[in-house]
Design a protein around this motif. Structure first.
Motif, PDB file in Angstrom:
ATOM      1  N   THR A  33       1.075  -1.387   0.462  1.00 30.90           N
ATOM      2  CA  THR A  33       0.420  -0.167  -0.277  1.00 30.90           C
ATOM      3  C   THR A  33       0.627   1.153   0.031  1.00 30.90           C
ATOM      4  O   THR A  33       0.463   2.270  -1.116  1.00 30.90           O
ATOM      5  CB  THR A  33      -0.724   0.138   1.531  1.00 30.90           C
ATOM      6  OG1 THR A  33      -1.505  -1.218   0.840  1.00 30.90           O
ATOM      7  CG2 THR A  33      -2.047   1.223   1.247  1.00 30.90           C
ATOM      8  N   GLU A  34       2.014   1.540   0.679  1.00 30.39           N
ATOM      9  CA  GLU A  34       2.754   2.808   1.050  1.00 30.39           C
ATOM     10  C   GLU A  34       3.310   2.927  -0.728  1.00 30.39           C
ATOM     11  O   GLU A  34       3.837   4.176  -1.059  1.00 30.39           O
ATOM     12  CB  GLU A  34       4.241   2.057   1.839  1.00 30.39           C
ATOM     13  CG  GLU A  34       3.167   2.368   3.588  1.00 30.39           C
ATOM     14  CD  GLU A  34       4.081   1.581   4.436  1.00 30.39           C
ATOM     15  OE1 GLU A  34       3.920   2.323   5.680  1.00 30.39           O
ATOM     16  OE2 GLU A  34       5.582   1.462   4.562  1.00 30.39           O
ATOM     17  N   ARG A  35       3.894   1.881  -2.035  1.00 33.55           N
ATOM     18  CA  ARG A  35       4.514   0.922  -2.694  1.00 33.55           C
ATOM     19  C   ARG A  35       3.341   2.231  -3.230  1.00 33.55           C
ATOM     20  O   ARG A  35       3.923   2.762  -4.041  1.00 33.55           O
ATOM     21  CB  ARG A  35       5.002   0.422  -3.248  1.00 33.55           C
ATOM     22  CG  ARG A  35       5.656   0.427  -4.357  1.00 33.55           C
ATOM     23  CD  ARG A  35       5.829  -0.854  -4.629  1.00 33.55           C
ATOM     24  NE  ARG A  35       6.782  -1.013  -6.132  1.00 33.55           N
ATOM     25  CZ  ARG A  35       7.750  -1.416  -6.138  1.00 33.55           C
ATOM     26  NH1 ARG A  35       8.472  -2.407  -5.539  1.00 33.55           N
ATOM     27  NH2 ARG A  35       8.842  -1.594  -7.433  1.00 33.55           N
ATOM     28  N   VAL A  36       1.862   1.546  -3.339  1.00 35.66           N
ATOM     29  CA  VAL A  36       0.956   2.831  -4.321  1.00 35.66           C
ATOM     30  C   VAL A  36       1.200   4.121  -4.566  1.00 35.66           C
ATOM     31  O   VAL A  36       1.346   4.373  -5.315  1.00 35.66           O
ATOM     32  CB  VAL A  36      -0.241   1.784  -3.905  1.00 35.66           C
ATOM     33  CG1 VAL A  36      -1.090   2.446  -5.072  1.00 35.66           C
ATOM     34  CG2 VAL A  36      -0.309  -0.493  -4.429  1.00 35.66           C
ATOM     35  N   PHE A  37       0.755   4.236  -2.819  1.00 31.34           N
ATOM     36  CA  PHE A  37       0.854   5.833  -2.980  1.00 31.34           C
ATOM     37  C   PHE A  37       1.938   6.576  -3.137  1.00 31.34           C
ATOM     38  O   PHE A  37       2.486   7.749  -3.339  1.00 31.34           O
ATOM     39  CB  PHE A  37       0.787   5.562  -1.081  1.00 31.34           C
ATOM     40  CG  PHE A  37      -0.659   5.911  -0.839  1.00 31.34           C
ATOM     41  CD1 PHE A  37      -1.584   6.746  -0.948  1.00 31.34           C
ATOM     42  CD2 PHE A  37      -1.206   4.949  -0.255  1.00 31.34           C
ATOM     43  CE1 PHE A  37      -2.575   6.575  -1.177  1.00 31.34           C
ATOM     44  CE2 PHE A  37      -2.709   4.977   0.562  1.00 31.34           C
ATOM     45  CZ  PHE A  37      -3.339   5.040  -0.044  1.00 31.34           C
ATOM     46  N   ILE A  38       3.154   6.045  -2.618  1.00 29.70           N
ATOM     47  CA  ILE A  38       4.550   6.506  -3.146  1.00 29.70           C
ATOM     48  C   ILE A  38       4.786   6.699  -4.478  1.00 29.70           C
ATOM     49  O   ILE A  38       4.850   7.777  -5.291  1.00 29.70           O
ATOM     50  CB  ILE A  38       5.812   5.783  -2.703  1.00 29.70           C
ATOM     51  CG1 ILE A  38       5.979   6.082  -0.582  1.00 29.70           C
ATOM     52  CG2 ILE A  38       7.218   6.320  -3.344  1.00 29.70           C
ATOM     53  CD1 ILE A  38       6.995   5.335  -0.510  1.00 29.70           C
ATOM     54  N   SER A  39       4.967   6.122  -5.302  1.00 33.98           N
ATOM     55  CA  SER A  39       4.653   5.738  -6.915  1.00 33.98           C
ATOM     56  C   SER A  39       3.178   6.567  -7.461  1.00 33.98           C
ATOM     57  O   SER A  39       3.553   7.345  -7.945  1.00 33.98           O
ATOM     58  CB  SER A  39       4.009   4.083  -7.645  1.00 33.98           C
ATOM     59  OG  SER A  39       4.868   3.480  -6.678  1.00 33.98           O
ATOM     60  N   LYS A  40       2.106   7.057  -6.453  1.00 34.79           N
ATOM     61  CA  LYS A  40       1.157   7.728  -6.967  1.00 34.79           C
ATOM     62  C   LYS A  40       1.084   9.299  -7.357  1.00 34.79           C
ATOM     63  O   LYS A  40       1.380   9.787  -7.436  1.00 34.79           O
ATOM     64  CB  LYS A  40      -0.005   7.393  -6.058  1.00 34.79           C
ATOM     65  CG  LYS A  40      -1.559   8.326  -6.711  1.00 34.79           C
ATOM     66  CD  LYS A  40      -2.254   7.613  -5.731  1.00 34.79           C
ATOM     67  CE  LYS A  40      -3.455   9.012  -5.686  1.00 34.79           C
ATOM     68  NZ  LYS A  40      -3.924   9.824  -4.286  1.00 34.79           N
ATOM     69  N   TRP A  41       2.283   9.074  -5.468  1.00 31.48           N
ATOM     70  CA  TRP A  41       2.363  10.671  -5.378  1.00 31.48           C
ATOM     71  C   TRP A  41       3.514  11.297  -6.437  1.00 31.48           C
ATOM     72  O   TRP A  41       3.334  12.563  -6.855  1.00 31.48           O
ATOM     73  CB  TRP A  41       2.779  10.723  -4.180  1.00 31.48           C
ATOM     74  CG  TRP A  41       2.044  10.435  -3.022  1.00 31.48           C
ATOM     75  CD1 TRP A  41       0.607  11.152  -2.807  1.00 31.48           C
ATOM     76  CD2 TRP A  41       2.330   9.835  -1.819  1.00 31.48           C
ATOM     77  NE1 TRP A  41      -0.320  10.206  -2.390  1.00 31.48           N
ATOM     78  CE2 TRP A  41       0.474  10.532  -1.454  1.00 31.48           C
ATOM     79  CE3 TRP A  41       2.726   9.756  -0.788  1.00 31.48           C
ATOM     80  CZ2 TRP A  41       0.609  10.279  -0.477  1.00 31.48           C
ATOM     81  CZ3 TRP A  41       2.909   9.021   0.183  1.00 31.48           C
ATOM     82  CH2 TRP A  41       1.335   8.986   0.751  1.00 31.48           C
ATOM     83  N   ALA A  42       4.352  10.055  -6.402  1.00 34.27           N
ATOM     84  CA  ALA A  42       5.431  10.613  -7.859  1.00 34.27           C
ATOM     85  C   ALA A  42       5.645  11.384  -8.919  1.00 34.27           C
ATOM     86  O   ALA A  42       5.529  12.108  -9.719  1.00 34.27           O
ATOM     87  CB  ALA A  42       6.999   9.316  -7.610  1.00 34.27           C
ATOM     88  N   LYS A  43       4.554   9.581  -9.235  1.00 34.59           N
ATOM     89  CA  LYS A  43       3.571  10.834 -10.475  1.00 34.59           C
ATOM     90  C   LYS A  43       2.938  11.513 -10.615  1.00 34.59           C
ATOM     91  O   LYS A  43       2.628  12.643 -11.282  1.00 34.59           O
ATOM     92  CB  LYS A  43       2.557   9.353 -10.835  1.00 34.59           C
ATOM     93  CG  LYS A  43       2.488   8.984 -12.766  1.00 34.59           C
ATOM     94  CD  LYS A  43       1.738   7.735 -12.913  1.00 34.59           C
ATOM     95  CE  LYS A  43       0.738   7.711 -13.614  1.00 34.59           C
ATOM     96  NZ  LYS A  43       0.198   6.532 -14.559  1.00 34.59           N
ATOM     97  N   GLU A  44       1.677  11.932 -10.092  1.00 34.73           N
ATOM     98  CA  GLU A  44       1.033  13.286 -10.122  1.00 34.73           C
ATOM     99  C   GLU A  44       2.431  14.613 -10.214  1.00 34.73           C
ATOM    100  O   GLU A  44       1.755  15.531 -10.468  1.00 34.73           O
ATOM    101  CB  GLU A  44       0.873  13.090  -8.406  1.00 34.73           C
ATOM    102  CG  GLU A  44      -0.588  12.548  -8.609  1.00 34.73           C
ATOM    103  CD  GLU A  44      -1.495  12.475  -7.051  1.00 34.73           C
ATOM    104  OE1 GLU A  44      -0.598  13.235  -5.999  1.00 34.73           O
ATOM    105  OE2 GLU A  44      -2.423  11.936  -6.830  1.00 34.73           O
ATOM    106  N   ARG A  45       3.754  14.419  -9.600  1.00 35.65           N
ATOM    107  CA  ARG A  45       4.305  15.460  -9.674  1.00 35.65           C
ATOM    108  C   ARG A  45       5.403  15.617 -10.857  1.00 35.65           C
ATOM    109  O   ARG A  45       6.577  16.455 -11.138  1.00 35.65           O
ATOM    110  CB  ARG A  45       5.091  15.838  -8.187  1.00 35.65           C
ATOM    111  CG  ARG A  45       4.473  16.044  -7.376  1.00 35.65           C
ATOM    112  CD  ARG A  45       5.264  15.691  -5.480  1.00 35.65           C
ATOM    113  NE  ARG A  45       4.423  16.167  -4.876  1.00 35.65           N
ATOM    114  CZ  ARG A  45       3.758  15.944  -4.430  1.00 35.65           C
ATOM    115  NH1 ARG A  45       2.899  14.635  -4.827  1.00 35.65           N
ATOM    116  NH2 ARG A  45       2.364  16.274  -3.178  1.00 35.65           N
TER     117      ARG A  45
END
Length: 125
Positions: A33-45
């Motif tokens: 779950t943490e990995r998914v969030f980190i990837s999502k936040w990186a992609k958003e930026r």
């Protein structure tokens, strides 16, 4: 390998060397779950995961704007509403004496704001 001689300096053809070589690895262990969030936040930026984590690691805590959870958002809406009411009451009464009823209303709003601030504290840490 093709080389050129230029004023006694030999230059190599091909890709130029990076000024600062990144040759160190750092391993991060996290949940899926943490990995998914980190990837999502990186992609958003618009960053890679490595770039995102590097930026976050070197950003001072004061520079990071807090992101509130879904549970906190209705409280923030209520807080903004109360502060708007308070501002409006104070602007209307500028230069005029406060009645006891209006003063009690302002005290009530201030108490509600204080309660909301206490409720929101866990979401800001």
């Amino acid at each position: 390998m093709k080389t050129q001689e230029d004023n006694s300096v030999i230059t190599k053809a091909g890709r130029p060397r990076k000024q600062m070589k990144k040759d160190q690895r750092l391993t991060l262990v996290c949940t899926k779950t943490e990995r998914v969030f980190i990837s999502k936040w990186a992609k958003e930026r618009g960053l890679t995961v490595s770039e995102y984590l590097r930026v976050m690691a070197f950003t001072r805590e004061e520079d990071i704007k807090p992101e509130f959870s879904r549970e906190a958002r209705p409280l923030l809406v209520q807080l903004n509403y109360l502060l708007g009411n308070l501002k409006e009451m104070l602007e209307k009464e500028q230069g005029m004496p406060f009645t006891a009823l209006k003063l009690a209303g302002i005290k009530s709003i201030l108490q509600q704001v204080s309660n909301l601030q206490t409720t929101l504290m866990p979401y800001t840490n």
